[in-house]
Design a protein around this motif. Structure first.
Motif, PDB file in Angstrom:
ATOM      1  N   ILE A 162       0.375  -0.834   0.029  1.00  0.00           N
ATOM      2  CA  ILE A 162       0.186   0.099   0.167  1.00  0.00           C
ATOM      3  C   ILE A 162       0.833   1.234  -0.188  1.00  0.00           C
ATOM      4  O   ILE A 162       1.899   1.500   0.499  1.00  0.00           O
ATOM      5  N   GLN A 163       0.986   1.974  -0.690  1.00  0.00           N
ATOM      6  CA  GLN A 163       1.484   3.394  -1.090  1.00  0.00           C
ATOM      7  C   GLN A 163       0.528   4.302  -0.363  1.00  0.00           C
ATOM      8  O   GLN A 163       1.636   4.912   0.017  1.00  0.00           O
ATOM      9  N   LYS A 164      -0.363   4.590  -0.435  1.00  0.00           N
ATOM     10  CA  LYS A 164      -1.112   6.047  -0.821  1.00  0.00           C
ATOM     11  C   LYS A 164      -2.402   4.821  -0.125  1.00  0.00           C
ATOM     12  O   LYS A 164      -3.523   4.326  -0.917  1.00  0.00           O
ATOM     13  N   ILE A 165      -2.855   5.965   1.497  1.00  0.00           N
ATOM     14  CA  ILE A 165      -4.414   5.903   1.899  1.00  0.00           C
ATOM     15  C   ILE A 165      -4.977   6.794   1.535  1.00  0.00           C
ATOM     16  O   ILE A 165      -4.225   7.660   2.482  1.00  0.00           O
ATOM     17  N   VAL A 166      -6.382   7.874   0.912  1.00  0.00           N
ATOM     18  CA  VAL A 166      -6.411   8.438   1.442  1.00  0.00           C
ATOM     19  C   VAL A 166      -7.989   8.516   1.736  1.00  0.00           C
ATOM     20  O   VAL A 166      -8.695   7.275   1.130  1.00  0.00           O
ATOM     21  N   VAL A 167      -8.300   8.703   3.195  1.00  0.00           N
ATOM     22  CA  VAL A 167      -9.479   8.858   4.211  1.00  0.00           C
ATOM     23  C   VAL A 167     -10.718  10.236   3.691  1.00  0.00           C
ATOM     24  O   VAL A 167     -10.041  10.998   4.365  1.00  0.00           O
TER      25      VAL A 167
END
Length: 195
Positions: A186-191
């Protein structure tokens, strides 16, 4: 930027991809190209395309283009980019927090003792079969995941839809638990959330 060198012929710049019609080349000269979006993204997924440099019809370089989904009124958004968080290679990552939103990465049902860790190969947080990801801290309405490649999109949860190297969970919950069904990067998580 990208500079062409030792090119015979002219460089053609084109927009390609599923959502290429959502973007336009608004200006270009001998040294630069400007790309603009054609309007707001009113869909439920990010618009994605590529700006491709071609010589004689052959691609010599490309740049990914993304237009995020509009954030609903009253909502906030926080972005976690794991390569920018200062982790050492192979560092265990039990949790991260930003703007009151907490991501907890746990062993879960993993039977090999493999805990979630950050690795510089793939610039991502790796989870393994049975690990869990819990998102909390507010009412979570959306979580967008970017992986190092489609083969690393190994997440399952009610409300989660995988789409190649990305995946999106949508719903409304104070605590969202996602399960790892294989090795992820996982490189990025936008919440997206409401308070």
């Amino acid at each position: 930027g990208y500079t062409t060198q030792n090119v015979t012929g002219s460089v053609e710049m084109v927009l390609e991809g599923t959502d290429a019609d959502k973007f336009e080349i608004s200006a270009k000269d001998d040294s630069s190209v400007t790309v603009a979006v054609k309007g707001d993204n009113t869909g439920d997924a990010a618009y994605e395309a590529s700006l491709v440099a071609k010589v004689g019809g052959k691609a010599i370089a490309s740049v990914a283009l993304t237009q995020a989904v509009a954030i609903p009124d009253g909502s906030k958004q926080v972005t976690f980019v794991f390569a920018e968080m200062g982790f050492e290679n192979a560092q265990e990552v039990p949790e991260v927090s930003k703007d009151g939103i907490k991501l907890a990465f746990e062993l879960g049902a993993n039977t090999n003792g493999n805990t979630p860790k950050y690795y510089s190969t793939g610039n991502g947080l790796r989870t393994y079969v049975g690990n869990t990801i819990t998102i909390s801290g507010a009412t979570i309405t959306r979580a967008e995941f970017t992986f190092a490649g489609a083969s690393y999109n190994k997440i399952e949860a009610s409300g989660y839809v995988a789409d190649g190297a990305t995946g999106t969970w949508t719903g409304s919950d104070k605590s969202v638990v996602l399960n790892s069904t294989g090795t992820t990067r996982i490189q990025k998580i936008v919440v997206t959330y409401t308070e």
